[in-house]
Design an enzyme around this catalytic site. Structure first.
Site, PDB file in Angstrom:
ATOM      1  N   THR A  29       0.849  -1.192   0.000  1.00 53.58           N
ATOM      2  CA  THR A  29       0.000   0.000   0.000  1.00 53.58           C
ATOM      3  C   THR A  29       0.884   1.241   0.000  1.00 53.58           C
ATOM      4  O   THR A  29       1.798   1.351   0.824  1.00 53.58           O
ATOM      5  CB  THR A  29      -0.901  -0.041   1.253  1.00 53.58           C
ATOM      6  OG1 THR A  29      -1.834  -1.110   1.082  1.00 53.58           O
ATOM      7  CG2 THR A  29      -1.657   1.257   1.460  1.00 53.58           C
ATOM      8  N   GLN A 102      -4.089  -7.439  -5.853  1.00 45.45           N
ATOM      9  CA  GLN A 102      -4.520  -7.908  -4.534  1.00 45.45           C
ATOM     10  C   GLN A 102      -5.883  -7.297  -4.208  1.00 45.45           C
ATOM     11  O   GLN A 102      -6.014  -6.073  -4.079  1.00 45.45           O
ATOM     12  CB  GLN A 102      -3.514  -7.549  -3.439  1.00 45.45           C
ATOM     13  CG  GLN A 102      -3.852  -8.300  -2.145  1.00 45.45           C
ATOM     14  CD  GLN A 102      -2.972  -7.938  -0.961  1.00 45.45           C
ATOM     15  OE1 GLN A 102      -2.772  -6.765  -0.684  1.00 45.45           O
ATOM     16  NE2 GLN A 102      -2.479  -8.932  -0.247  1.00 45.45           N
ATOM     17  N   HIS A 179      -6.897 -11.062  -0.635  1.00 45.92           N
ATOM     18  CA  HIS A 179      -6.163 -10.659   0.578  1.00 45.92           C
ATOM     19  C   HIS A 179      -6.818 -11.268   1.812  1.00 45.92           C
ATOM     20  O   HIS A 179      -7.723 -10.696   2.407  1.00 45.92           O
ATOM     21  CB  HIS A 179      -6.167  -9.136   0.670  1.00 45.92           C
ATOM     22  CG  HIS A 179      -5.180  -8.578   1.662  1.00 45.92           C
ATOM     23  ND1 HIS A 179      -4.534  -9.359   2.595  1.00 45.92           N
ATOM     24  CD2 HIS A 179      -4.731  -7.310   1.858  1.00 45.92           C
ATOM     25  CE1 HIS A 179      -3.734  -8.595   3.323  1.00 45.92           C
ATOM     26  NE2 HIS A 179      -3.833  -7.344   2.888  1.00 45.92           N
ATOM     27  N   ALA A 181      -5.047 -11.917   4.522  1.00 40.69           N
ATOM     28  CA  ALA A 181      -4.026 -11.763   5.570  1.00 40.69           C
ATOM     29  C   ALA A 181      -4.221 -10.482   6.378  1.00 40.69           C
ATOM     30  O   ALA A 181      -5.140  -9.703   6.160  1.00 40.69           O
ATOM     31  CB  ALA A 181      -2.636 -11.759   4.917  1.00 40.69           C
ATOM     32  N   ASN A 182      -3.325 -10.307   7.345  1.00 40.87           N
ATOM     33  CA  ASN A 182      -3.074  -9.031   8.030  1.00 40.87           C
ATOM     34  C   ASN A 182      -4.262  -8.407   8.765  1.00 40.87           C
ATOM     35  O   ASN A 182      -4.346  -7.193   8.922  1.00 40.87           O
ATOM     36  CB  ASN A 182      -2.476  -8.011   7.050  1.00 40.87           C
ATOM     37  CG  ASN A 182      -1.143  -8.492   6.495  1.00 40.87           C
ATOM     38  OD1 ASN A 182      -0.627  -9.523   6.936  1.00 40.87           O
ATOM     39  ND2 ASN A 182      -0.579  -7.767   5.543  1.00 40.87           N
ATOM     40  N   TYR A 184      -7.510  -8.219   8.011  1.00 39.17           N
ATOM     41  CA  TYR A 184      -8.629  -7.605   7.288  1.00 39.17           C
ATOM     42  C   TYR A 184      -9.809  -8.574   7.223  1.00 39.17           C
ATOM     43  O   TYR A 184      -9.825  -9.576   7.955  1.00 39.17           O
ATOM     44  CB  TYR A 184      -8.148  -7.112   5.918  1.00 39.17           C
ATOM     45  CG  TYR A 184      -7.077  -6.050   6.082  1.00 39.17           C
ATOM     46  CD1 TYR A 184      -7.382  -4.834   6.709  1.00 39.17           C
ATOM     47  CD2 TYR A 184      -5.764  -6.281   5.700  1.00 39.17           C
ATOM     48  CE1 TYR A 184      -6.401  -3.863   6.911  1.00 39.17           C
ATOM     49  CE2 TYR A 184      -4.775  -5.315   5.897  1.00 39.17           C
ATOM     50  CZ  TYR A 184      -5.105  -4.106   6.510  1.00 39.17           C
ATOM     51  OH  TYR A 184      -4.134  -3.158   6.725  1.00 39.17           O
ATOM     52  N   ARG A 231      -3.536 -14.752  -0.054  1.00 34.67           N
ATOM     53  CA  ARG A 231      -2.508 -14.451   0.942  1.00 34.67           C
ATOM     54  C   ARG A 231      -3.046 -14.695   2.349  1.00 34.67           C
ATOM     55  O   ARG A 231      -4.163 -14.272   2.668  1.00 34.67           O
ATOM     56  CB  ARG A 231      -2.045 -12.998   0.827  1.00 34.67           C
ATOM     57  CG  ARG A 231      -0.784 -12.735   1.638  1.00 34.67           C
ATOM     58  CD  ARG A 231      -0.226 -11.340   1.463  1.00 34.67           C
ATOM     59  NE  ARG A 231       1.237 -11.389   1.496  1.00 34.67           N
ATOM     60  CZ  ARG A 231       2.020 -10.376   1.846  1.00 34.67           C
ATOM     61  NH1 ARG A 231       1.506  -9.207   2.162  1.00 34.67           N
ATOM     62  NH2 ARG A 231       3.323 -10.506   1.853  1.00 34.67           N
ATOM     63  N   GLY A 321       9.042  -7.032   0.169  1.00 39.65           N
ATOM     64  CA  GLY A 321       8.307  -5.776   0.279  1.00 39.65           C
ATOM     65  C   GLY A 321       9.235  -4.581   0.264  1.00 39.65           C
ATOM     66  O   GLY A 321       9.483  -3.963  -0.776  1.00 39.65           O
TER      67      GLY A 321
END
Ligand SMILES: Cc1cc2nc3c(=O)[nH]c(=O)nc-3n(C[C@H](O)[C@H](O)[C@H](O)COP(=O)(O)O)c2cc1C
Length: 363
Positions: A29, A102, A179, A181-182, A184, A231, A321
């Site tokens: 992002t 993504q 997405h 992951a993370n 969300y 992911r 990344g």
């Protein structure tokens, strides 16, 4: 200088896409979309500069106006978004690259200031994330309590991902990455701490995994086999994700992925004990053993460490990344053994070309 052949620089077939190397660009992002969340010429330049990646995974891209939780993140739900992204994919392809989008919905990791008509963000249950959110009006405030989605609205989320996937195809992408992951929306449903629903999307691991698997199925239907990745971050605790039952939950999900004709699974590795305060930290080798398809891993890896994951057979490719932010020609630098530009964190989420398109290449 290194002259020994590296697995990182060997080609890899991921579903329908042939990558010339295994040095993937992780989703990043960068908060530089234009008015109406439309991708810009500058974004096209940024991605085209990185076309030598085995595969570019785009920054997380909301599939719905309700899927935003950060400033200036580009969308994929209007015809202007499709046209803007078409400039990006054309620029990457003109430089011989490959790029997947993504697809993203932040769920509860948002604030009413990011939501149409200032409504509350949505989530599986009315449970706020810990931590704070940056708001456009200034400063940081605690994450709000989300509104729990009704069952028929959960089905609507699947439909948003299907439409986003179809729009990504119209925009010229080579595939999509869901997405999951993370912290969300999909991970909010997956984890017990954020999902206390009593309908078919909550409770048992089968129910908590249902939303992600239904969305993947819908997206695979749009794209066909070998064009859809996913992911996951089983070892992370971003955005209030709780560790209880993580290994059981993610083992179930990863095994179920084998039923779908995916392009790849992209699973964040376990961090070393000194890097992580997590109580649960399952090695990537565990998920490698469960997943029969192509596996990308990632997470604070140097090229040398990444090479180790490939030679040990724990992954087929590695996504970088921060190294890709600062080194647009990363595969070439890996081939030459460096040197590497250092990323400037102050420009990760800023505006304009500084720290975005002005990192030098080696030649
Ligand atoms: C500036 C920045 C933006 C990121 N944006 C995303 C994103 O949009 N989607 C995502 O899945 N991960 C995102 N991440 C996580 C990275 O993809 C990656 O997993 C993480 O940076 C660790 O890998 P690295 O050490 O190689 O950078 C972001 C990370 C950074 C530093």
């Amino acid at each position: 200088m290194t002259s020994s052949p590296m697995k990182l620089l060997e080609p890899l077939t991921l579903g329908k896409v042939v990558a010339p190397n295994r040095v993937m660009m992780a989703p990043l992002t960068r908060c530089r979309s234009g008015e109406g969340f439309v991708p810009t010429e500058l974004m096209a330049e940024y991605y085209a500069q990185r076309a030598s990646a085995g595969l570019i995974i785009s920054e997380a891209t909301p599939v719905s106006p309700f899927g935003h939780g950060y400033p200036n993140t580009p969308g994929i739900y209007t015809s202007r978004h499709v046209a803007g992204w078409r400039r990006v994919t054309d620029a990457v392809h003109a430089r011989g690259g490959r790029i997947v989008m993504q697809l993203w919905h932040v769920g509860r990791i948002s604030h009413s200031e990011y939501q149409p008509q200032g409504v509350a963000p949505v989530g599986p249950s009315a449970i706020a994330s810990d931590g704070t959110v940056h708001v456009p009006s200034g400063g940081r405030v605690a994450y709000p309590v989300p509104r729990a989605l009704e069952t028929d609205e959960v089905v609507g989320i699947v439909e948003q991902f299907r439409i986003g996937a179809s729009n990504a195809m119209d925009a010229g992408f080579d595939g999509v990455e869901v997405h999951g992951a993370n912290g969300y929306i999909f991970e909010q449903f997956l984890r017990q701490g954020s999902n206390q629903r009593s309908d078919r999307y909550g409770g048992s691991v089968e129910n908590r995994a249902r939303l992600l698997l239904e969305a993947l199925e819908a997206v695979v239907k749009e794209w066909g086999p070998g064009r859809v990745g996913v992911r996951l971050s089983p070892n992370a605790n971003y955005h209030g994700m709780q560790p209880e039952g993580a290994e059981e939950t993610f083992s179930y999900v990863v095994e179920r992925l084998n039923e779908l004709p995916l392009m790849y699974a992209h699973i964040m590795r376990a961090l070393e004990p000194e890097e992580s305060k997590l109580r649960v930290n399952t090695p990537i080798a565990h998920y490698r053993g469960l997943y029969k398809g192509t596996l990308i891993t990632n997470g604070r890896l140097s090229p040398k460490e990444a090479e180790g994951y490939l030679t040990r057979g724990e992954a087929d490719a590695v996504a970088f990344g921060k190294l890709f932010i600062a080194n647009p020609d990363l595969p070439n630098r890996i081939k030459l053994g460096g040197p590497y530009n250092a990323p400037d964190e102050s420009t990760f989420y800023s505006a304009g070309p500084k720290g975005y398109t002005d990192y030098p290449t080696l030649t």
